[in-house]
Design a protein around this motif. Structure first.
Motif, short mmCIF file in Angstrom:
data_model
loop_
_atom_site.label_atom_id
_atom_site.label_comp_id
_atom_site.label_asym_id
_atom_site.label_seq_id
_atom_site.Cartn_x
_atom_site.Cartn_y
_atom_site.Cartn_z
N HIS A 68 0.83 -1.20 0.00
CA HIS A 68 0.00 0.00 0.00
C HIS A 68 0.86 1.25 0.00
O HIS A 68 2.00 1.26 0.48
CB HIS A 68 -0.94 0.01 1.20
N LYS A 75 -4.84 4.50 3.20
CA LYS A 75 -4.07 3.47 2.51
C LYS A 75 -4.60 3.30 1.09
O LYS A 75 -5.79 3.02 0.90
CB LYS A 75 -4.13 2.14 3.26
N VAL A 77 -4.28 0.79 -1.78
CA VAL A 77 -3.79 -0.58 -1.92
C VAL A 77 -3.32 -0.82 -3.35
O VAL A 77 -4.04 -0.54 -4.32
CB VAL A 77 -4.88 -1.59 -1.52
N TYR A 178 -10.37 -2.30 1.55
CA TYR A 178 -9.07 -2.48 0.92
C TYR A 178 -9.21 -2.99 -0.51
O TYR A 178 -8.46 -2.60 -1.40
CB TYR A 178 -8.20 -3.43 1.73
N TYR A 182 -8.01 -1.11 -3.91
CA TYR A 182 -7.20 -1.79 -4.92
C TYR A 182 -7.83 -1.66 -6.31
O TYR A 182 -7.13 -1.43 -7.30
CB TYR A 182 -7.05 -3.26 -4.54
#
Length: 199
Positions: A68, A75, A77, A178, A182
């Motif tokens: 990350h 964050k 990812v 997350y 992504y």
């Protein structure tokens, strides 16, 4: 190269996995294994923090991890890893420079560690091992290029569907925020997709 396995990955499994990239002898595999040290990680434990130099290559034995980029307390990812993958931040490990990225265990994990120095010694002693890791890097570059094209050309629905077909087990193991990060999908849209698209 990835598989959909997240259970513990055995030593015999690893030899078979590495041979998919480039065949190595039992002697060469044993030489790698002799240099390896095992490590257990708790959930949310850092393998690499931004600013650290990655001094070890991680061979994933169990669990899920993520790479990350942290910005403004958020964050972003970049990738997920799980058995039987290798885990590395390429520029930090290869060039031994501070990483711009973090690597964190999403779940409790087991990893085997191979130091940069030991890997260089293996390269010098066994040219075939150097060929093996070159082939792994080549496959990784091809995969990253394909993912880049996928993310550029697909709609959010198509990206979500492709991810679910490729790594369906992560939907049960990784917090959806997350996965949404992504895939570059807003958390609200991700929730809608998760509840509406049948995989």
């Amino acid at each position: 190269m990835q598989t959909n396995r997240t259970e513990s990955f055995s030593t015999a499994d690893r030899h078979e996995f590495l041979n998919r990239f480039h065949p190595i002898s039992q002697e060469e595999f044993n030489a790698i294994q002799e240099k390896i040290k095992s490590k257990t990680l708790k959930r949310n434990e850092s393998l690499i923090r931004p600013g650290q130099v990655q001094k070890q290559l991680f061979l994933i034995r169990s669990g899920v991890q993520m790479c990350h980029y942290d910005q403004h307390d958020k964050k972003h990812v970049i990738a997920f890893t799980y058995p039987p993958n290798l885990c590395a931040i390429p520029d930090s490990f290869s060039e031994q420079v501070p990483s711009r990225y973090g690597f964190t265990s999403v779940t409790a994990s087991e990893v085997d560690c191979l130091s940069f120095e030991d890997l260089q010694l293996l390269y010098a002693q066994f040219p075939n091992i150097e060929t093996l890791f070159r082939r792994i890097n080549e496959k990784l570059l091809v995969r990253l290029l394909n993912l880049h094209i996928e993310f550029r050309s697909m709609s959010i629905e198509e990206r979500f569907t492709a991810f679910c077909q490729r790594s369906p087990h992560l939907l049960q193991k990784v917090p959806h925020k997350y996965i949404a990060s992504y895939l570059g999908i807003d958390a609200t849209n991700f929730s809608k997709l998760f509840n509406s698209i049948r995989i």
